[in-house]
Design an enzyme around this catalytic site. Structure first.
Site, PDB file in Angstrom:
ATOM      1  N   ASP A 372       0.836  -1.192   0.000  1.00  0.00           N
ATOM      2  CA  ASP A 372       0.000   0.000   0.000  1.00  0.00           C
ATOM      3  C   ASP A 372       0.877   1.251   0.000  1.00  0.00           C
ATOM      4  O   ASP A 372       1.861   1.338   0.745  1.00  0.00           O
ATOM      5  CB  ASP A 372      -0.889  -0.027   1.248  1.00  0.00           C
ATOM      6  CG  ASP A 372      -1.813   1.161   1.343  1.00  0.00           C
ATOM      7  OD1 ASP A 372      -2.686   1.304   0.483  1.00  0.00           O
ATOM      8  OD2 ASP A 372      -1.648   1.963   2.290  1.00  0.00           O
ATOM      9  N   GLU A 408       1.775  -0.517  -5.012  1.00  0.00           N
ATOM     10  CA  GLU A 408       0.836   0.542  -5.346  1.00  0.00           C
ATOM     11  C   GLU A 408       1.697   1.791  -5.509  1.00  0.00           C
ATOM     12  O   GLU A 408       2.147   2.368  -4.520  1.00  0.00           O
ATOM     13  CB  GLU A 408      -0.203   0.751  -4.248  1.00  0.00           C
ATOM     14  CG  GLU A 408      -1.220   1.827  -4.613  1.00  0.00           C
ATOM     15  CD  GLU A 408      -2.179   2.134  -3.471  1.00  0.00           C
ATOM     16  OE1 GLU A 408      -3.371   2.362  -3.766  1.00  0.00           O
ATOM     17  OE2 GLU A 408      -1.743   2.169  -2.319  1.00  0.00           O
TER      18      GLU A 408
END
Length: 759
Positions: A372, A408
């Protein structure tokens, strides 16, 4: 302002002293061969650290403490006899109280072990859980922040010593070109799964149930990517509203699995049983040939900004773990949107991350990770670099370099968008791919209907071919198309069905006045806002002109266009759980706090949804069976050695070669891939992204007829006379190269060349 709480008030009697830890650089708490525990924790700015355990329960609970030795290079350590697996513990840290300089030492607060692998109890978001004094609404009671004298022991979770008592079944090691990623949530996927025993619903064990595993296998999934399963803590602003951090992007521990996803019986037996259930789940999925990836959140923690709760890192050594401004007073740097950012300029943070990753691979059996806001992990004080020490270490590590690593590639900091700029061995979520497909198949049609025109084939052609503009350049040109994680929807944003049914977010249930979530959805409601996915009810609502029925069919066709495009694109496909049958979240594009039917998958499928599920299974089976659909190198437009045809060719509708203007304006075109180098049939993908019926002249293949195997105007494969992927080349309608075929508006057709006789 410097403060020092009275150690005498907090120190219990008797006060115990441990021996030296023979290996103080092994951070964490581990059983040793002598019948005790070895302890080591980083608190570089502390003047003392106590190791605390608790005996008894309730009001009769008694705390015992040992003052650890040190510091040794910022590490406090000790070895204590007579303590074993199952010991619940925490730390109390002494040192300067100076929030203006980033120091929050307060021995009244019981702190988790950053390396704790088991977790007991839940955090109670009360004033006692804050290192500073707060009012009843948890806002600072004074400034400068004053230290809180409240003992947090009965309000804080505790770390627990655990072990591994069986071997996890090794993973299947799926090659990148065969990988199909399925992003899902442990609870949301299993909460209402049909025929799943009630005690397994919403659990790790439920995800490993034979019926669930068989569903994944039948769908064609190779790799499950779980939304965060690191232990989590809800943010105060959510608990105030009666909501929770359902997605789990609020990490309480980087080593312990989230207990609430374990079965009730495992939770009752304690942290060891929770870990055993998780490891058992991984083993069962591995036995079925399915990999398990984790979505991990190393960019920030659950402690929030400077006025947030103190449960671990802030109380141990805030200056080590978090990024701060250099001025006075110091403030947390927030490049994640959560109030804090972990400090990847500090070797201890890099070490903790590497140790955590290795633990989940070696001890918990995990096959890889999706990171993330991964730009944060590669940011030094002077900005992001693909050559960050963390990335170099992961690439060189003999454990991690064999795992699947997915970035990401953005955060909200300066220079935060870094798609294409991660090194080997990373793959990346390709937001350009997502936006290109949404634009081509959805937004462009909305604009065409409004008289504004749409895009040509140029950008879509680049995405179909693996996005070499992003992944064919330094720092990682050797990665090839697999570096592109191709997706249209993810947990964050509209579901695939909602992309075709809503043009505006509908997040009222989040209780933020619909201000949360993105307003740039690149969606198209096909003329009516909010009639959800295709259901019999929708069709029954149609007026005598059939308007609603037409809208429902158009939405279904758009979904099939998007799914089929993903499955023929070079790169690694990812679909979100439920998109295979048009799951809706009723227009909520930010369901992070919705532990409710908004997020739980509804498995009561209508006939239309069942047909879409059949189509999804068929498309995935085609991709698995035919490597021409998944090239693992960037194609050149040249003929490989021994081939008589270029590896990829592009054509107008009339079969001629497009010129520059066609790439910018033409929305009816053909892509042909040679199957020669794959030992496979040839592929022809024909796009009619207009509102009119199109006549298309089919180009040559390697001397064979073309067989129509997919048409997005079919509600399901049987509409085209195809009953299975194994019989598609026999059952599909055949066409001769040079023959003209008609295509419906807004549709995509896939052809394979017929195998040579006797092959």
């Amino acid at each position: 302002m410097l403060h020092s709480l009275s150690q005498a008030v907090l120190r219990p009697s008797p006060y115990l002293a441990p021996r030296d830890n023979p290996d103080p650089h092994r951070l964490g708490v581990y059983p040793n061969a002598r019948g005790g525990l070895d302890i080591a924790v980083v608190a570089a700015h502390a003047t003392g650290v106590d190791f605390c355990i608790f005996e008894g329960t309730g009001r009769g609970e008694r705390e015992r403490r040992w003052r650890l030795r040190g510091p040794v290079e910022g590490i406090w350590h000790g070895s204590i006899d007579g303590l074993f697996e199952g010991t619940a513990y925490g730390f109390r840290v002494f040192g300067p109280w100076d929030p203006d300089n980033g120091l929050y030492h307060n021995p009244a607060k019981l702190l988790l072990d950053p390396y704790g692998r088991g977790l007991a109890g839940e955090p109670d978001l009360s004033p006692a859980l804050h290192a500073h004094q707060v009012d009843h609404e948890l806002y600072p009671a004074a400034y400068p922040l004053a230290p809180s004298p409240l003992n947090s022991a009965r309000h804080a979770p505790r770390s627990v010593v655990v072990g591994n008592h069986f071997e996890v079944v090794p993973g299947p090691r799926i090659s990148w070109d065969e990988t199909v990623i399925y992003e899902t949530h442990v609870k949301g996927f299993t909460r209402n799964f049909p025929d799943l025993p009630e005690d397994l619903q919403g659990t790790y064990a439920g995800l490993a149930h034979p019926k669930v595993v068989q569903y994944l296998k039948d769908l064609g999934i190779t790799t499950v990517e779980l939304l965060p399963v690191h232990a989590k803590m809800d943010e105060p602003f959510l608990t105030d509203r009666g909501l929770t951090n359902y997605w789990g992007y609020s990490t309480l521990s980087f080593f312990a699995p989230e207990p609430s996803y374990a079965t009730a019986s495992a939770r009752q037996r304690g942290p060891q049983a929770v870990i055993d259930e998780f490891r058992g789940m991984v083993s069962i999925l591995h036995q079925a040939g399915i990999e398990v990836l984790l979505d991990v959140v190393y960019n920030h923690t659950c402690e929030g900004g400077d006025a947030g709760p103190t449960v671990c890192w802030r109380g141990l050594d805030s200056l080590t773990y978090y990024r701060y401004t250099n001025d006075h007073p110091r403030h947390s740097i927030d490049e994640t949107g959560t109030g804090n950012t972990l400090n990847f300029s500090n070797p201890r943070v890099v070490q903790m991350t590497l140790d955590s990753l290795r633990y989940w691979v070696r001890e918990m059996g995990i096959d890889g990770f999706r990171f993330d806001l991964a730009t944060t992990l590669g940011r030094l004080d002077n900005g992001y670099t693909p050559y960050h020490p963390l990335f170099v270490a992961m690439a060189a590590d003999p454990v991690l370099r064999e795992a699947k690593l997915i970035a990401e590639p953005w955060d909200i900091g300066l220079g935060g968008w870094q798609t294409g700029n991660f090194p080997i061995p990373f793959s990346e979520w390709n937001d350009r791919y997502r936006d290109s497909l949404r634009t081509f198949w959805l937004v462009d049609f909305k604009n065409i209907l409004a008289g504004r025109g749409g895009h040509g084939s140029s950008d879509l052609a680049t995405r179909l071919s693996g996005s070499s503009d992003l992944f064919g350049r330094p720092p990682g040109p050797q990665r090839g198309p697999r570096a592109s994680i191709n997706f249209v929807s993810a947990h964050d944003g509209f579901t695939l069905a909602d992309l075709t049914a809503y043009e505006h977010k509908h997040n009222m249930a989040n209780l933020e006045n619909n201000q949360d979530g993105s307003s740039n959805n690149l969606s198209w409601n096909h003329g009516v806002e909010g009639i959800s996915y295709a259901t019999e009810m929708d069709v029954d609502m149609a007026d005598s002109s059939g308007v609603v029925e037409d809208i429902v069919f158009a939405r279904e066709r758009s979904i099939r266009n998007l799914l089929a495009t993903v499955m023929i694109s070079a790169g690694t496909p990812m679909i979100v759980a439920g998109d295979e049958f048009a799951r809706t979240q009723f227009g909520n594009n930010n369901a992070y706090c919705q532990d409710s039917p908004i997020s739980w998958i509804n498995w009561d499928l209508t006939k239309s949804q069942q047909h879409l599920l059949q189509t999804s299974r068929y498309l995935l089976a085609l991709r698995r069976r035919h490597p021409v659909l998944r090239p693992n190198t960037f194609l050149t437009g040249q003929a490989p050695d021994g081939d008589t045809m270029p590896d990829v060719s592009w054509f107008r509708a009339d079969g001629s070669v497009p010129d520059g203007a066609d790439w910018e304006n033409n929305r009816t075109f053909q892509m042909r891939r040679s199957g020669y180098r794959h030992g496979d049939v040839d592929l022809l993908a024909v796009f009619n992204a207009t509102l009119d019926t199109a006549e298309v002249t089919l180009p040559d293949s390697h001397g064979s007829p073309w067989v129509l195997v997919v048409d997005s105007s079919w509600p399901r494969p049987k509409t085209g006379g195809i009953t299975s992927v194994e019989t598609a080349l026999d059952q599909g309608e055949q066409f001769t190269p040079g023959q003209q075929v008609q295509m419906e508006p807004q549709s995509l057709q896939l052809y394979f060349s017929a195998p040579a006789t006797g092959s």
